[in-house]
Write an enzyme that holds these catalytic residues in place. Structure first.
Site, PDB file in Angstrom:
ATOM      1  N   GLU A 243      11.389   1.362   9.149  1.00  0.00           N
ATOM      2  CA  GLU A 243      12.386   2.356   8.714  1.00  0.00           C
ATOM      3  C   GLU A 243      11.733   3.711   8.930  1.00  0.00           C
ATOM      4  O   GLU A 243      10.809   4.094   8.201  1.00  0.00           O
ATOM      5  CB  GLU A 243      12.737   2.152   7.236  1.00  0.00           C
ATOM      6  CG  GLU A 243      13.423   0.821   6.934  1.00  0.00           C
ATOM      7  CD  GLU A 243      14.848   0.748   7.453  1.00  0.00           C
ATOM      8  OE1 GLU A 243      15.355   1.735   8.028  1.00  0.00           O
ATOM      9  OE2 GLU A 243      15.462  -0.325   7.298  1.00  0.00           O
TER      10      GLU A 243
ATOM     11  N   LYS B 257       0.849  -1.193   0.000  1.00  0.00           N
ATOM     12  CA  LYS B 257       0.000   0.000   0.000  1.00  0.00           C
ATOM     13  C   LYS B 257       0.888   1.248   0.000  1.00  0.00           C
ATOM     14  O   LYS B 257       1.611   1.506   0.962  1.00  0.00           O
ATOM     15  CB  LYS B 257      -0.903   0.030   1.234  1.00  0.00           C
ATOM     16  CG  LYS B 257      -1.958   1.121   1.125  1.00  0.00           C
ATOM     17  CD  LYS B 257      -2.381   1.679   2.451  1.00  0.00           C
ATOM     18  CE  LYS B 257      -1.429   2.658   3.034  1.00  0.00           C
ATOM     19  NZ  LYS B 257      -1.392   3.968   2.384  1.00  0.00           N
TER      20      LYS B 257
ATOM     21  N   CYS C  63      14.898  10.771   4.629  1.00  0.00           N
ATOM     22  CA  CYS C  63      15.113  10.336   6.007  1.00  0.00           C
ATOM     23  C   CYS C  63      16.557  10.535   6.431  1.00  0.00           C
ATOM     24  O   CYS C  63      16.829  10.926   7.561  1.00  0.00           O
ATOM     25  CB  CYS C  63      14.706   8.871   6.153  1.00  0.00           C
ATOM     26  SG  CYS C  63      15.488   7.793   4.947  1.00  0.00           S
TER      27      CYS C  63
ATOM     28  N   GLU D 152      12.704  16.994  13.034  1.00  0.00           N
ATOM     29  CA  GLU D 152      13.060  16.588  11.671  1.00  0.00           C
ATOM     30  C   GLU D 152      12.267  17.498  10.729  1.00  0.00           C
ATOM     31  O   GLU D 152      11.056  17.317  10.569  1.00  0.00           O
ATOM     32  CB  GLU D 152      12.649  15.125  11.448  1.00  0.00           C
ATOM     33  CG  GLU D 152      12.947  14.641  10.051  1.00  0.00           C
ATOM     34  CD  GLU D 152      12.357  13.252   9.736  1.00  0.00           C
ATOM     35  OE1 GLU D 152      11.251  12.933  10.198  1.00  0.00           O
ATOM     36  OE2 GLU D 152      13.015  12.507   8.992  1.00  0.00           O
TER      37      GLU D 152
END
Ligand code: NAD
Length: 484
Positions: free
Chosen positions: A257, A184, A291, A388
């Site tokens: 992750e 997905k 990331c 972040e």
């Protein structure tokens, strides 16, 4: 620096679709659909089907039914299918690259091309990887053998920043080890995934790879389903926690992750000038929506003023614009949610009165364009250092004491990656040893490899992708003991 909005596109793909799920070898529509936007223009480029609960169930059932037959093939036979898939993807490469730029925003001539080519290369290479049985004890009386058997059906959930690469990173190792999959994609970037799902139906037996599009709800339907043995998830730490909680229902295996706030540390005496393009790309590539982007750049005080001047000069030459324009260096932010978060962060930088030698003002649309922004030596507790950002904004921070900078670099819930730069290799490696991260680069950055495991420490994730360790995460360890 030049922020362009509304650049006209020359390269055309039939965006009217149709885009359909791939379930049990068939292309399937849904009663409901959702809009997919071009982040450079705000225009709707396509409608994606919104999978119903029944359709997600059908995809899982198809993957379950196909799995024993797929697992019964030899590794070489499965590898041959996956190599054929790499060829089929290659034949559609140009369409995928254009589609990636159109739904994701990244420049077609650079990062979109790299992502698609690299992903296809990855599929082709993983097709050659094998997990061999290991005989760990062999005496005249006794043999002990460890085998790696498939888990069953894997649910894969992917984010919007690298939808092609991160999707194919999951598919190839999952299938080569004998599992089947339901994938997905993010609702912000479903189109490339639907297309490579469609391409897969020309190659694999029905049910081996199913793709269903939808929002967050469809992701949760996968994580809570008893017929799914593992979730391979890439996304935010906040969602990763939900995935972990939901996966506990049947003790699913999970690989997470997640996010990062990666530090880069420049040691005294670093010949920094040749590194500036590398460090710029490492921080701002994909407009910071990465990331493992450098998100905090710590520069020793002996270099700081000169480094900041030269880094700002380099960054000021770069162009933010529509990714279809070959002059664009950085594309837009992929979606309005992330664009809104960045507006909020930029407002905070302004409200705190931080020094901003480049950028700082987000123009009004059309398009989610955010200028390249540098924040000069913000306090360590400022949001731009702690969070972040996932956008083209970088705090550059002056340091003087090595123990303190190591402490600051580690003072985060994240532990994805880090880098150390310096003239003396042993000193740099000594610093690298003290950094809490799944990957630490010394005098290089963003090197990946099929055989190199990649994963986060602390709240950047759990488990690894890639390498033999990444393959093993798609398997159960099964120990056989034979009395001779
Ligand atoms: P996200 O967590 O919002 O969404 C990721 C995926 O999870 C999407 O497909 C989404 O629909 C799905 N999802 C959302 N809620 C869910 C739920 N409750 N159950 C199951 N699935 C659910 O992340 P994003 O905004 O798409 O991606 C950005 C984040 O991803 C950043 O934090 C970035 O650092 C991280 N990321 C990590 C890596 C890595 O390898 N460590 C790589 C790329 C991105």
């Amino acid at each position: 620096m030049n922020v362009q909005t509304g650049f006209a596109q020359d390269v055309r793909v039939d965006f009217t679709g149709p885009y359909r799920h791939a379930i049990n070898g068939a292309l399937v529509d849904s009663a409901g659909s959702f809009e997919v936007f071009n982040p450079a223009t705000d225009e709707v480029v396509a409608h994606a089907p919104n999978a119903s609960r029944d359709q997600v169930e059908q995809a899982i059932a198809a993957a379950k039914a196909a799995q024993p037959g797929w697992a019964a093939l030899s590794q070489d036979e499965r590898g041959a299918y996956i190599a054929a898939y790499a060829d089929a993807l290659d034949a559609h490469k140009q369409e995928l690259i254009t589609l990636l730029t159109t739904e994701q925003g990244k420049p077609r001539h650079s990062m979109a091309t790299t992502e698609v080519e690299y992903a296809i290369f990855w599929v082709r290479e993983v097709a050659k990887r094998r997990l061999e049985d290991e005989v760990i004890e062999d005496t005249p009386e006794h043999t002990v053998k460890v085998a790696h058997t498939p888990l069953g059906v894997v649910g894969a959930i992917t984010p919007w920043n690298f939808p092609v690469l991160l999707g194919l990173w999951k598919i190839a190792p999952c299938l080569v080890t004998g599992n089947t999959m339901v994938m997905k994609p993010s609702p912000y970037t479903p189109l490339c995934t639907l297309r490579f799902g469609e391409i897969a139906q020309q190659v694999f037996p029905a049910g081996v790879l199913n793709v269903v599009a939808g929002g967050n709800e469809q992701g949760a339907w996968l994580t809570e389903h008893p017929d799914i043995a593992k979730i391979s998830f890439t996304g935010s730490t906040a969602t990763g926690r939900k995935v972990m909680a939901s996966s506990s229902c049947n003790l699913k295996r999970i690989t997470l992750e997640l996010g990062g706030n990666d530090p880069a540390i420049l040691l005294p005496g670093t010949d920094y000038k040749p590194l500036i393009p590398t460090l710029f790309d490492a921080a701002y590539g994909n407009s910071g929506q990465w990331c493992i982007a450098v998100k905090r750049l710590y520069v020793h005080e002996s270099l700081y003023d000169d480094f900041l001047r030269d880094f700002v000069a380099h960054a000021a030459e770069k162009t933010v614009g529509n990714g279809m324009d070959p002059n664009t260096d950085l594309g837009p932010i992929q979606n309005k949610m992330q664009y809104g978060k960045l507006k909020d962060l930029f407002a905070d930088v302004k409200a705190q009165g931080l020094s901003v030698p480049l950028g700082g003002e987000i123009p009004d649309g059309p398009g989610n364009f955010v200028p390249i922004t540098i924040v000069d030596n913000p306090p360590k507790d400022s949001r731009v250092v702690r969070e972040e950002p996932f956008g083209p904004i970088l705090p550059i921070i002056k340091w003087s004491d090595l123990d303190e900078v190591v402490r600051d670099a580690n003072d985060t819930e994240f532990g994805l990656a880090a880098s150390v730069w310096g003239p003396d290799r042993d000193t740099a490696i000594g610093v690298a040893n003290r950094l809490e991260a799944g990957t630490v680069w010394v005098n290089e950055i963003h090197i990946h490899g099929i055989d190199i495991p990649f994963g986060g420490h602390k709240q950047s994730g759990m488990g690894v992708e890639n390498g033999q360790e990444g393959l093993k995460e798609f398997t159960n360890t099964k120990t056989y003991m034979f009395r001779k």
